[in-house]
Write an enzyme that holds these catalytic residues in place. Structure first.
Site, PDB file in Angstrom:
ATOM      1  N   LYS A 153    -120.377  63.505   0.998  1.00  0.00           N
ATOM      2  CA  LYS A 153    -120.503  63.185  -0.425  1.00  0.00           C
ATOM      3  C   LYS A 153    -119.151  63.312  -1.107  1.00  0.00           C
ATOM      4  O   LYS A 153    -118.384  64.256  -0.824  1.00  0.00           O
ATOM      5  CB  LYS A 153    -121.530  64.136  -1.053  1.00  0.00           C
ATOM      6  CG  LYS A 153    -121.881  63.869  -2.506  1.00  0.00           C
ATOM      7  CD  LYS A 153    -122.980  64.838  -2.956  1.00  0.00           C
ATOM      8  CE  LYS A 153    -123.389  64.660  -4.390  1.00  0.00           C
ATOM      9  NZ  LYS A 153    -124.476  65.585  -4.783  1.00  0.00           N
ATOM     10  N   SER A 205    -128.250  63.711  -6.706  1.00  0.00           N
ATOM     11  CA  SER A 205    -127.009  62.967  -6.901  1.00  0.00           C
ATOM     12  C   SER A 205    -126.418  62.452  -5.591  1.00  0.00           C
ATOM     13  O   SER A 205    -125.521  61.617  -5.588  1.00  0.00           O
ATOM     14  CB  SER A 205    -125.985  63.853  -7.621  1.00  0.00           C
ATOM     15  OG  SER A 205    -125.719  65.030  -6.872  1.00  0.00           O
ATOM     16  N   SER A 253    -130.530  67.804  -5.474  1.00  0.00           N
ATOM     17  CA  SER A 253    -129.820  66.620  -4.989  1.00  0.00           C
ATOM     18  C   SER A 253    -129.796  66.487  -3.473  1.00  0.00           C
ATOM     19  O   SER A 253    -129.389  65.447  -2.957  1.00  0.00           O
ATOM     20  CB  SER A 253    -128.375  66.625  -5.512  1.00  0.00           C
ATOM     21  OG  SER A 253    -128.369  66.603  -6.918  1.00  0.00           O
TER      22      SER A 253
END
Length: 606
Positions: A84, A158, A182
């Site tokens: 990420k 996210s 997330s």
């Protein structure tokens, strides 16, 4: 003239750790071939929203070639993975999905360094809700990734790009982060395993904070065994991170025979009118009960009250702290929805922070009292589904609702595991999340694998068959002591938490040799049995064997009250183990229940 299309020989190879290691060890493939196939799959998929930065294919091949010959000692040798884009990878920019914020990290985040040291290959940085603020995956200045199951649905955030990269079969695993859910919501939306470890199990050094005191690096994978393998590598104490913990995770073991599971009661379940989601959750609970679980419906209101603190209290200020300069000097660089959520934190005061801490402390006490009664909680991973059109109409409301069963977890210092379940009647992915107190990561994985074996789903959007988990460790390691329990410490009973909170893991059900008497002792609650050796007229008494870390044995024994103690117990197969025994003096006023041969049978009869 039509030319035949060349089909890659690796086109149908499942990108799981088991399949890739087999391809390397037994079939002679090299990571460079896997990298080539990964880039081919990505081109074929044609989703520009997954990666913010993707390593050039030639550079990735050089990295793969540098590994040399297969090294079975490196558990992640030759395994490509994604990161990420709020986690640093040396040689790749970190943006947190905000181009103005971009910087070039001088070194890997601690977690990435651990994975590289085990032979893994980071290939790119994935898209996210900007500054990890959101559960929808569309709050990014870049094109958002397409949901792997249904492009009309939001991909979840996210950690949107990380989840989709795994769900589409590009990679065996990817790193996300999880502050409010997330690492779990995108897993549920994309038919994946989402592992949110105990806080501090993975170092956050080199991670752009969302809420530094609550952040957790998360893991997306195609099955639970892969996720736990990655965690075993990433769970490395980092003295340079003030929030890291020295946490020893026991091996995945046999599932509990009768786990005590807390679930939201009908009055406090929230599905926002989605009856299909409610039906799918009930079907999973029915399966858990069929496999021996003892379910108790509880009022979930205290957990929702904790969740409300995350986005309606002082913790917004912790998010603001990360980008306060950007908010002040270049507010237009921030996504409008992200700015709308975070900017109010600039007005919160230290008094507001203390008010929030006081509220949380009071709620923690309430929630811990509830949690103490159970091995773990089981909740819907998400209450319902939302489309990208829903988010265009209302950017805030659907996002908040997606966090219904996730927002409270880190505030209460819990661990969580999202497990795919059979699809709903409309084809959308089914999923539940197991939640446990700190350090129960392995227990959740063990219990999750039982559910995984029932569901037998094809993971993500891969079409690959369910891959069964390896046989769990059914014996104690050199660092563990086998302990026989016959009463309140058994699975699902009131004192079992005294084992699980110390890292104890269930091994097997068995019986004593036929030379024992079982008594229901006076006093309680908790009510306890007494096991007494008696050669004549003895019976075989039902037991559970648990493996307890030797480092925890002293602390455990110190809490055992008279007339109970730990002695040597002979099993039906003549093995000898340590276990609970009772002094003869404790039998005054006790009831002989030997004829039942089992404490559970006595409780049921009573």
């Amino acid at each position: 003239m039509n030319h035949p299309t060349t089909v890659s020989p690796l086109a149908n190879l499942p990108f799981t750790l088991t399949s890739l290691r087999q391809a390397y060890a037994e079939e002679g493939y090299h990571p460079s071939q896997i990298i080539t196939e990964m880039y081919r799959r990505l081109r074929e998929l044609n989703d520009p929203g997954i990666f913010i930065h993707l390593m050039d294919e030639a550079d990735a091949l050089k990295l793969a070639e540098s590994l040399g010959e297969f090294d079975p000692r490196q558990i992640l040798w030759g395994i490509p993975f994604a990161v990420k884009d709020n986690i640093d990878v040396a040689g790749m920019p970190t943006t947190a999905a905000c181009p103005t914020y971009e910087y070039a990290p001088a070194e890997d985040a601690h977690v990435v360094a651990c994975l590289r040291a085990a032979g893994a290959i980071p290939v790119g940085k994935t898209n996210l809700d900007q500054f990890a603020t959101g559960l929808v995956g569309v709050r990014s200045p870049f094109p958002h990734p397409r949901n792997a199951i249904d492009p009309a649905l939001v991909p979840g955030g996210s950690s949107s790009g990380s989840a989709v990269s795994v769900a589409q079969g590009l990679l065996p695993f990817a790193l996300g982060t999880d502050t409010a859910g997330s690492g779990r919501v995108p897993a549920a939306l994309n038919n994946l395993v989402g592992l949110k470890p105990t806080l501090g199990a993975i170092s956050n050094r080199g991670v752009v904070p969302a809420c530094r005191s609550l952040d957790s690096v998360s893991i997306f994978a195609l099955n639970i065994n892969d996720a736990m393998t990655v965690l075993s590598v990433a769970n490395h104490y980092d003295a340079a991170d003030a929030y890291t913990r020295s946490l020893t995770l026991p091996a995945i073991s046999s599932p509990l025979p009768n786990p005590a599971i807390g679930v939201p009661d009908i009055a406090s379940l929230r599905f926002f009118g989605d009856t299909l989601q409610a039906d799918a959750f009930e079907a999973t609970l029915t399966q858990l009960e069929a496999e021996g679980a003892r379910l108790e419906r509880i009022n979930f209101t205290p957990f929702y009250q904790v969740a409300d603190l995350l986005y309606h209290g002082a913790w917004i200020a912790e998010r603001t702290l990360v980008i306060d300069d950007l908010l002040t000097t270049t507010p237009d660089a921030i996504h409008p929805v992200t700015r709308q959520i975070i900017q109010p934190g600039q007005k919160l005061t230290a008094m507001d922070a203390f008010k929030g801490l006081y509220q949380l402390q009071a709620l923690k006490k309430t929630c811990r009292t509830i949690l103490k009664r159970f091995d773990y909680l089981c909740v819907p991973s998400i209450p319902t589904f939302y489309t990208t059109a829903d988010l265009e109409a209302d950017p805030i409301g659907p996002n908040n609702r997606l966090g219904t069963y996730t927002n409270f977890v880190n505030l209460l210092d819990l661990c969580a595991l999202t497990v795919p379940c059979p699809p709903r009647s409309d084809g959308r992915p089914g999923s539940v999340t197991f939640i446990g107190t700190q350090g129960k990561d392995s227990l959740l994985a063990t219990e999750g694998q039982r559910l995984e074996a029932w569901a037998r789903i094809s993971p993500g959007n891969t079409g690959w068959p369910y891959q069964s988990a390896p046989t769990p460790t059914a014996t104690a390691t050199n660092d563990e002591l086998i302990l026989a329990v016959c009463g309140a410490h058994m699975s699902g009973l009131p004192l079992n938490h005294e084992l699980t909170c110390r890292g104890g893991r269930f091994i097997e059900r068995t019986k004593t040799a036929p030379h024992y008497k079982l008594f229901a002792l006076s006093g309680g609650p908790p009510y306890r049995p007494g096991l007494v050796r008696q050669e004549s007229e003895g019976v075989a008494v039902a037991l559970e064997l648990w493996a307890l870390p030797k480092t925890a044995v002293g602390d455990f024994i110190s809490g055992i009250p008279s007339p109970l103690g730990i002695g040597t117990v002979v099993l039906s197969d003549q093995r000898t183990v340590k276990g609970f025994v009772c002094e003869a003096s404790g039998l005054n006023g006790a009831e002989d229940i030997s004829a039942l041969g089992c404490w559970r049978a006595f409780l049921q009869s009573a």
